[in-house]
Design a protein around this motif. Sequence first.
Motif, PDB file in Angstrom:
ATOM      1  N   SER B  55       0.820  -1.207   0.000  1.00  0.00           N
ATOM      2  CA  SER B  55       0.000   0.000   0.000  1.00  0.00           C
ATOM      3  C   SER B  55       0.858   1.264   0.000  1.00  0.00           C
ATOM      4  O   SER B  55       0.538   2.238  -0.681  1.00  0.00           O
ATOM      5  N   ALA B 181      -6.116   7.170   0.778  1.00  0.00           N
ATOM      6  CA  ALA B 181      -6.288   6.122   1.781  1.00  0.00           C
ATOM      7  C   ALA B 181      -7.249   5.053   1.282  1.00  0.00           C
ATOM      8  O   ALA B 181      -7.019   3.854   1.475  1.00  0.00           O
ATOM      9  N   ALA B 182      -8.326   5.485   0.619  1.00  0.00           N
ATOM     10  CA  ALA B 182      -9.291   4.515   0.097  1.00  0.00           C
ATOM     11  C   ALA B 182      -8.623   3.628  -0.944  1.00  0.00           C
ATOM     12  O   ALA B 182      -8.833   2.409  -0.965  1.00  0.00           O
ATOM     13  N   ALA B 185      -6.430   1.126   0.748  1.00  0.00           N
ATOM     14  CA  ALA B 185      -7.217   0.049   1.358  1.00  0.00           C
ATOM     15  C   ALA B 185      -7.569  -1.002   0.308  1.00  0.00           C
ATOM     16  O   ALA B 185      -7.514  -2.206   0.591  1.00  0.00           O
ATOM     17  N   VAL B 188      -4.548  -3.141  -0.236  1.00  0.00           N
ATOM     18  CA  VAL B 188      -4.340  -4.095   0.856  1.00  0.00           C
ATOM     19  C   VAL B 188      -5.315  -5.264   0.753  1.00  0.00           C
ATOM     20  O   VAL B 188      -4.938  -6.427   0.902  1.00  0.00           O
ATOM     21  N   MET B 189      -6.585  -4.951   0.457  1.00  0.00           N
ATOM     22  CA  MET B 189      -7.577  -6.026   0.359  1.00  0.00           C
ATOM     23  C   MET B 189      -7.205  -7.018  -0.737  1.00  0.00           C
ATOM     24  O   MET B 189      -7.300  -8.230  -0.556  1.00  0.00           O
ATOM     25  N   VAL B 237      -9.576  -3.069   7.170  1.00  0.00           N
ATOM     26  CA  VAL B 237      -9.146  -2.261   6.035  1.00  0.00           C
ATOM     27  C   VAL B 237     -10.357  -1.741   5.265  1.00  0.00           C
ATOM     28  O   VAL B 237     -10.425  -0.580   4.867  1.00  0.00           O
ATOM     29  N   PHE B 238     -11.348  -2.638   5.076  1.00  0.00           N
ATOM     30  CA  PHE B 238     -12.572  -2.273   4.374  1.00  0.00           C
ATOM     31  C   PHE B 238     -13.273  -1.109   5.070  1.00  0.00           C
ATOM     32  O   PHE B 238     -13.725  -0.157   4.441  1.00  0.00           O
ATOM     33  N   LEU B 240     -11.876   1.114   6.967  1.00  0.00           N
ATOM     34  CA  LEU B 240     -11.074   2.321   6.743  1.00  0.00           C
ATOM     35  C   LEU B 240     -11.391   2.921   5.378  1.00  0.00           C
ATOM     36  O   LEU B 240     -11.512   4.136   5.219  1.00  0.00           O
ATOM     37  N   GLU B 241     -11.555   2.045   4.385  1.00  0.00           N
ATOM     38  CA  GLU B 241     -11.836   2.505   3.035  1.00  0.00           C
ATOM     39  C   GLU B 241     -13.177   3.224   2.993  1.00  0.00           C
ATOM     40  O   GLU B 241     -13.308   4.312   2.453  1.00  0.00           O
ATOM     41  N   ALA B 353     -14.230  -7.574   0.487  1.00  0.00           N
ATOM     42  CA  ALA B 353     -13.186  -7.715   1.495  1.00  0.00           C
ATOM     43  C   ALA B 353     -12.911  -9.179   1.802  1.00  0.00           C
ATOM     44  O   ALA B 353     -12.011  -9.503   2.551  1.00  0.00           O
TER      45      ALA B 353
END
Lengths: 341, 528
Positions: B55, B181-182, B185, B188-189, B237-238, B240-241, B353
């Motif tokens: 990320s 940031a989105a 995320a 990362v997913m 993470v989801f 956060l997104e 996710a």
Amino acid sequence: MSRVELLSIHGARRAFTKDHAALERASLDLRAGEITALLGASGSGKSTLLRAVAGLEQLDTGEITADGVTWTGPKTFLAPEQRRVGLVFQDYALFPHMTAVENVAFGLTGTDRKSRALDQLRAVELEHKASQYPHELSGGEQQRVALARALAPRPGVVLLDEPFSGLDRRLRGDVRQRTMDVLRAAGTAVLFVTHDAEEALESADQLALMDAGRIIQHGAPQDVWFNPVSETAARLVGDVQVCATIVSQGRAALPIGSVASELDDNTPVTALVRPQGIGLTTEGTLNVTRITYSGPICVVSMEAEDGSSWTAQIPATETINIGDRVGATLNPAFVTLVTKN
Amino acid sequence: MNIIAVLAAFVCGLPILAVAAIALGGGSTDYLRHLAETRLPTYLFHSAYVGLVASLTAAVIGTGLAWLTARCEFPGRKFFTWALILPLAVPAYVAAYAWLDLSQAGAPLDRMTLGLFPTVRGSWGSGLMFALVLYPYVYLLARNAFVGQSADAYDAARTLGASPLKAFWRTSLPMARPAIAAGMALVVMEALADYGTVAHLGSPTLSIGLIRAWSGAGSLLDAARLSLILVAFALIVFGLERHGRKRMRVQATSGKQRPARRFELSAPQAMLACLAAFLALFLSMILPLGRLAWRALREPMASGLAEASLNSLTVAGTAAVIATLVGLTTAYALRRKSVLGTAAARLAGVGYAVPGAVAAVGVIALLSGIQRWLDPTWESLTGNVFPILLTGTAGALVLAYLSRFVAAAISPCETALTRVTKALDGAARTLSASTRRRLLAVHLPLIAPGVASALILSFVEILKELPATMILRPFNFDTLAIMAHQFASDERLGEAAAPALLIPLIATLPMIFVARYLSATGENGASR
């Protein structure tokens, strides 16, 4: 740092496309302590001129100098961050990720920046909203934060781009009054852009009219209103009716009366007549075709014998009906004769 | 239609519920206890490590390129604006095959740099591979943010004494932060969901542990529990997104905004910008795909390649069409703001996710549960054993795909539908257009590009999918991804090259359409 005593824009030209110039040899002087309104229709180049002063826009030709120091010139271009202008944007451009006080402190340096930002917020009566984010503030509050942010670094010149256009009509007068008070207290040269004639006439010390990239008239608001230099200038500051005629025996005759003129006989002139300058009498040949009331004012539309249309603004207390035959008197102060060159 | 949407979205959400039910239901097993004492911390550590490298690197690449194409003018900018999205067509494991092949001892990169170039391996190597092919997520969201920002904030900073760099750093960048940031995320997913890359480069993440628990120990319960840990990880993470996207909406201040005019770069600057954009494409597509092509050409064509291609196209095509239909009906349900519809859509949305391996475990849990109930019922009714094994069919595979990728179809459909404003609908109604005419003459033309890109995006995602396919594919049913993975894990990269190359080749052409559609924002009227 000291304020700018005289800011001169000279022969500013800026073209975005080959066949259309947003600025066409525009010249204007701004003085410290004076509020200048730049009035023009949309697309007349007002905002471009303002942005050129701020250094957000380059000029193709022309100069901008502040107390003799060249800001924009043939070989010079001072970056916006070095000009020390305070700019209030039309949409305020508040940083959405910063609180009100952080916004105001953005342009400040030093350890006491927070407290100075708070002082500035106090000056616009928003100290209690210091830690709120822009989206939590009302439109009028956002405008005041933007003003405080622009004034906080003690700029040499303050520029405002349509600063009141985003506000509710009822709020506007009040916010405008307060803004002008704050600006007068700052004592800097102020240039604000507007397309609202009433706003320009009421708030400014100096009025500059802009059309097609040029400054077509510049002077005290009252003077500009009563003595427009052209039909375009006259229309920018208020309603006007236009009639072409010829000077004869020291007078210019119109279908509704005549006014004295010092011009030579047989000079073709255009008469610019404000509706406020026409008075009505009970006897005459004008045919009343329409009557519109607006509170204390009555706007009367009439047709003269030659078919020309005229509009008079009279107190609404007078009784008048459609189809009435009336006469007219002309107040020469409200009539301007301009020659076509 | 509302009912169908709700049902469909609900079905797509079922596998994850099944996983949760199994994981929370059974007693403790030795395997899981053993795992917790030994490998679990390693799995967790490496998952976090891979996610972080992926990320952060993707954020740097994506944000930088987004700024360049959104706010600067340089030759080739228009081309790069959409071309930079194309690496999404490359599965990370395909990039990993090529990069490991290029950089291991004795390989070209190693020789050319006299051993200085490190071998792309392990968790940092995996993270890097994800960053290379997934940075477009950050790029797309950040670019939209930069384009949508009024130039006034940047200009205001300049008049308040900030240099260009400082103005970018303090206004443009923080204003784009939720978008960045989105995007991170999403990276990362995807990284958490991957199996092929981490398996090939030797990075023991949670999904490795999950596949081992399933294929090695064969325990549904343990697999389900590991799944739940993985999902919990992904859900954070989801969340956060989602949070990031909400904030984006807040930050899009109302009012008249002046679109940003692009900076004209000087000649050397423009060269650098071009080079940076080209480098991103070179490292993520040209170099790795070129290497695989070189490999594939020196190898006889593997048998079964045609069949695997056909299988890939069939399952991905079918699942993508269904996913898009579900996505579209769900988007309509969301538009109508029905409570049930919204709940079902959000449940299906969580699927994104859910890593593929988890979705597969969920489908197995679900279907074997149904089977257990069907078998005795059928037997008592007919006297015979229920003839069909539900798991191990193409249908099970499609269900797993749907539960994971319907979300990828919902959100573009939702976005597309926002173009059909209430006012437009109202206008059509007052002009007495029938429902049919409104849908055909008003809705369809407006939403068609968005729906098409939903279809393509889900098709490409499914084409690239490996772990769920591995677990659920019917016996002797090979897809391109499976074929590539099997050859690659047998160290037969020459034979892996052709199927590995075919995936991005098939995906790239439709992706060009999506890329051009997605990057169209901010292209009109932005430069005077």
